[in-house]
Design a protein around this motif. Structure first.
Motif, PDB file in Angstrom:
ATOM      1  N   ALA A 132      38.069  13.271  37.527  1.00  0.00           N
ATOM      2  CA  ALA A 132      38.583  12.219  38.391  1.00  0.00           C
ATOM      3  C   ALA A 132      37.566  11.087  38.504  1.00  0.00           C
ATOM      4  CB  ALA A 132      38.910  12.775  39.772  1.00  0.00           C
ATOM      5  N   ALA A 133      38.041   9.855  38.353  1.00  0.00           N
ATOM      6  CA  ALA A 133      37.147   8.699  38.354  1.00  0.00           C
ATOM      7  C   ALA A 133      36.890   8.151  39.749  1.00  0.00           C
ATOM      8  CB  ALA A 133      37.737   7.607  37.463  1.00  0.00           C
ATOM      9  N   PHE A 134      37.545   8.665  40.750  1.00  0.00           N
ATOM     10  CA  PHE A 134      37.377   8.143  42.104  1.00  0.00           C
ATOM     11  C   PHE A 134      37.440   9.302  43.098  1.00  0.00           C
ATOM     12  CE2 PHE A 134      41.817   8.007  40.857  1.00  0.00           C
ATOM     13  CZ  PHE A 134      42.456   8.647  41.906  1.00  0.00           C
ATOM     14  N   PRO A 135      36.749   9.195  44.228  1.00  0.00           N
ATOM     15  CA  PRO A 135      36.809  10.267  45.225  1.00  0.00           C
ATOM     16  C   PRO A 135      38.134  10.235  45.991  1.00  0.00           C
ATOM     17  CG  PRO A 135      35.412   8.496  46.012  1.00  0.00           C
ATOM     18  CD  PRO A 135      35.795   8.141  44.598  1.00  0.00           C
ATOM     19  N   SER A 136      38.662  11.405  46.280  1.00  0.00           N
ATOM     20  CA  SER A 136      39.894  11.502  47.054  1.00  0.00           C
ATOM     21  C   SER A 136      39.558  11.578  48.531  1.00  0.00           C
ATOM     22  CB  SER A 136      40.680  12.751  46.648  1.00  0.00           C
ATOM     23  OG  SER A 136      41.119  12.640  45.313  1.00  0.00           O
ATOM     24  N   GLN A 137      40.287  10.799  49.325  1.00  0.00           N
ATOM     25  CA  GLN A 137      40.063  10.778  50.773  1.00  0.00           C
ATOM     26  C   GLN A 137      40.964  11.763  51.507  1.00  0.00           C
ATOM     27  OE1 GLN A 137      40.921   6.596  51.063  1.00  0.00           O
ATOM     28  NE2 GLN A 137      38.748   6.067  51.237  1.00  0.00           N
ATOM     29  N   ALA A 138      41.866  12.390  50.774  1.00  0.00           N
ATOM     30  CA  ALA A 138      42.739  13.412  51.350  1.00  0.00           C
ATOM     31  C   ALA A 138      43.105  14.418  50.278  1.00  0.00           C
ATOM     32  CB  ALA A 138      44.000  12.784  51.937  1.00  0.00           C
ATOM     33  N   LEU A 139      43.393  15.633  50.704  1.00  0.00           N
ATOM     34  CA  LEU A 139      43.882  16.693  49.833  1.00  0.00           C
ATOM     35  C   LEU A 139      45.231  17.158  50.362  1.00  0.00           C
ATOM     36  CD1 LEU A 139      43.499  18.843  47.554  1.00  0.00           C
ATOM     37  CD2 LEU A 139      42.412  20.287  49.309  1.00  0.00           C
ATOM     38  N   LEU A 140      46.258  17.078  49.518  1.00  0.00           N
ATOM     39  CA  LEU A 140      47.573  17.601  49.874  1.00  0.00           C
ATOM     40  C   LEU A 140      47.743  18.959  49.218  1.00  0.00           C
ATOM     41  CD1 LEU A 140      49.888  14.458  49.455  1.00  0.00           C
ATOM     42  CD2 LEU A 140      48.395  15.104  51.370  1.00  0.00           C
ATOM     43  N   VAL A 141      47.881  19.983  50.039  1.00  0.00           N
ATOM     44  CA  VAL A 141      48.061  21.356  49.559  1.00  0.00           C
ATOM     45  C   VAL A 141      49.550  21.670  49.701  1.00  0.00           C
ATOM     46  CG1 VAL A 141      47.340  23.754  49.798  1.00  0.00           C
ATOM     47  CG2 VAL A 141      45.740  21.903  50.370  1.00  0.00           C
ATOM     48  N   VAL A 142      50.253  21.680  48.583  1.00  0.00           N
ATOM     49  CA  VAL A 142      51.711  21.719  48.600  1.00  0.00           C
ATOM     50  C   VAL A 142      52.250  23.150  48.522  1.00  0.00           C
ATOM     51  CG1 VAL A 142      53.810  20.891  47.487  1.00  0.00           C
ATOM     52  CG2 VAL A 142      51.749  19.468  47.465  1.00  0.00           C
ATOM     53  N   ASP A 143      52.863  23.600  49.593  1.00  0.00           N
ATOM     54  CA  ASP A 143      53.666  24.835  49.609  1.00  0.00           C
ATOM     55  C   ASP A 143      52.930  26.069  49.109  1.00  0.00           C
ATOM     56  OD1 ASP A 143      55.509  22.966  50.380  1.00  0.00           O
ATOM     57  OD2 ASP A 143      56.786  23.157  48.615  1.00  0.00           O
ATOM     58  N   VAL A 144      51.670  26.209  49.461  1.00  0.00           N
ATOM     59  CA  VAL A 144      50.939  27.423  49.091  1.00  0.00           C
ATOM     60  C   VAL A 144      51.279  28.494  50.130  1.00  0.00           C
ATOM     61  CG1 VAL A 144      48.683  28.437  48.581  1.00  0.00           C
ATOM     62  CG2 VAL A 144      49.178  26.095  47.898  1.00  0.00           C
ATOM     63  N   GLN A 145      52.496  28.992  49.988  1.00  0.00           N
ATOM     64  CA  GLN A 145      53.071  29.955  50.933  1.00  0.00           C
ATOM     65  C   GLN A 145      53.191  31.321  50.262  1.00  0.00           C
ATOM     66  OE1 GLN A 145      55.851  26.345  51.757  1.00  0.00           O
ATOM     67  NE2 GLN A 145      56.586  27.991  53.129  1.00  0.00           N
ATOM     68  N   LYS A 146      53.204  32.344  51.064  1.00  0.00           N
ATOM     69  CA  LYS A 146      53.137  33.705  50.535  1.00  0.00           C
ATOM     70  C   LYS A 146      54.248  34.008  49.529  1.00  0.00           C
ATOM     71  CE  LYS A 146      50.491  35.709  54.328  1.00  0.00           C
ATOM     72  NZ  LYS A 146      49.275  35.860  53.515  1.00  0.00           N
ATOM     73  N   ALA A 147      55.423  33.445  49.712  1.00  0.00           N
ATOM     74  CA  ALA A 147      56.530  33.719  48.795  1.00  0.00           C
ATOM     75  C   ALA A 147      56.216  33.285  47.374  1.00  0.00           C
ATOM     76  CB  ALA A 147      57.798  33.018  49.277  1.00  0.00           C
ATOM     77  N   GLY A 148      55.406  32.241  47.222  1.00  0.00           N
ATOM     78  CA  GLY A 148      55.135  31.702  45.898  1.00  0.00           C
ATOM     79  C   GLY A 148      53.864  32.188  45.240  1.00  0.00           C
ATOM     80  N   VAL A 149      52.989  32.835  46.023  1.00  0.00           N
ATOM     81  CA  VAL A 149      51.689  33.211  45.458  1.00  0.00           C
ATOM     82  C   VAL A 149      51.354  34.686  45.621  1.00  0.00           C
ATOM     83  CG1 VAL A 149      50.722  30.888  45.678  1.00  0.00           C
ATOM     84  CG2 VAL A 149      50.475  32.509  47.579  1.00  0.00           C
ATOM     85  N   THR A 150      52.285  35.477  46.155  1.00  0.00           N
ATOM     86  CA  THR A 150      52.054  36.917  46.292  1.00  0.00           C
ATOM     87  C   THR A 150      53.296  37.689  45.859  1.00  0.00           C
ATOM     88  OG1 THR A 150      52.846  37.001  48.593  1.00  0.00           O
ATOM     89  CG2 THR A 150      50.492  36.569  48.261  1.00  0.00           C
ATOM     90  N   GLY A 151      53.096  38.940  45.515  1.00  0.00           N
ATOM     91  CA  GLY A 151      54.230  39.818  45.201  1.00  0.00           C
ATOM     92  C   GLY A 151      54.928  39.481  43.892  1.00  0.00           C
ATOM     93  N   ASP A 152      56.147  39.981  43.753  1.00  0.00           N
ATOM     94  CA  ASP A 152      56.910  39.831  42.516  1.00  0.00           C
ATOM     95  C   ASP A 152      57.277  38.383  42.220  1.00  0.00           C
ATOM     96  OD1 ASP A 152      56.779  42.550  42.237  1.00  0.00           O
ATOM     97  OD2 ASP A 152      58.786  42.924  43.051  1.00  0.00           O
TER      98      ASP A 152
END
Length: 199
Positions: free
Chosen positions: A4-24
Motif C-alpha cells: 500500500a502506497a498510503f497509510p489507512s486512517q480506518a480499517l473496515l472489518v467486513v462480516d467476520v462473523q462465526k457463521a463464515g469463519v468457523t465450522g462447516d
C-alpha cells in the motif's frame, strides 16, 4: 500487486462473523484469514486509526440470522471512540447505515477493507467507498469467500481463491490492491468535514 502506497486512517472489518469463519460453513483458509485480520486490527488500534466492524443481519434461517450463534462477531471488539460495530442488512456497508457519517465525523480520507465475502460485501463496500472519494486499500490475503458451485450449462465449479482474485481485480483500477495484509500501514485521521473526500 504492491505494498500500500498510503497509510489507512480506518480499517473496515467486513462480516467476520462465526457463521463464515468457523465450522462447516467456514471460508477456505479461515484460520489464516482470522490471523491476518486480527493483526490488522491490532496495528490499526496502535496507530490510532478508526476500526469499524460491520456485522450482517441475515435473513431468518440463514447462518447469520441476528442473535443466533453464527451472527456473533468472531474477533474481540474494543468498543470506544475509535472502534465501532455497525450492523447492516445489505452487501454494501454504507447502504442505510451510519458508516458514512462515522467515517466523515472522524475525518477519514483513506481506509483498508478486509473480511468476507470477497465478491459480495467486501467488494460492494469497497466500491461505494471509492465512489465517495475515499482512498481504498484491499489486502489480497485478508479477504475470502466460498467456492462457487458448478452450474450445468454455464460453468464448472469456481475455486474460492479464483473468486477472491476476480473480486479484487474488478476494483483494482481504482483501489490499491496489495498482496499482503502486512504491507498495510495505518495512521490516525484528522477530524474535519469531508476530510479526504471528493465533493
Amino acid at each position: 500487486m504492491t505494498d500500500a502506497a498510503f497509510p489507512s486512517q480506518a480499517l473496515l472489518v467486513v462480516d467476520v462473523q462465526k457463521a463464515g469463519v468457523t465450522g462447516d460453513r467456514a471460508v477456505p483458509g479461515a484460520a489464516a484469514l482470522l490471523e491476518r485480520t486480527a493483526d490488522l486490527i491490532a496495528r490499526a488500534r496502535r496507530s490510532g486509526a478508526l476500526v469499524v466492524h460491520l456485522q450482517n443481519d441475515g435473513a431468518p434461517g440463514s447462518g447469520d440470522e441476528p442473535h443466533t450463534p453464527g451472527w456473533a462477531l468472531h474477533l474481540p471488539v474494543e468498543t470506544g471512540p475509535k472502534e465501532f460495530v455497525i450492523r447492516k442488512t445489505r452487501d454494501d456497508g454504507f447502504a442505510e447505515t451510519s458508516l458514512g457519517s462515522v467515517l466523515g465525523t472522524a475525518g477519514v480520507g483513506s481506509l483498508a477493507v478486509c473480511g468476507v465475502m470477497s465478491e459480495m460485501c467486501v467488494q460492494a463496500t469497497a466500491r461505494t467507498a471509492l465512489a465517495l472519494g475515499y482512498r481504498v486499500v484491499l489486502p489480497h490475503d485478508a479477504h475470502a469467500t466460498q467456492d462457487i458451485p458448478a452450474a450445468p450449462g454455464i460453468s464448472e465449479a469456481v475455486p474460492a481463491a479464483v473468486v477472491s482474485r476476480v473480486a479484487a481485480w474488478a476494483i483494482s483500477a481504482d483501489a490499491d490492491v496489495t498482496a499482503r495484509a502486512e504491507g498495510v500501514t495505518f495512521a490516525s485521521p484528522s477530524p474535519g468535514p469531508q476530510s479526504g473526500m471528493s465533493s
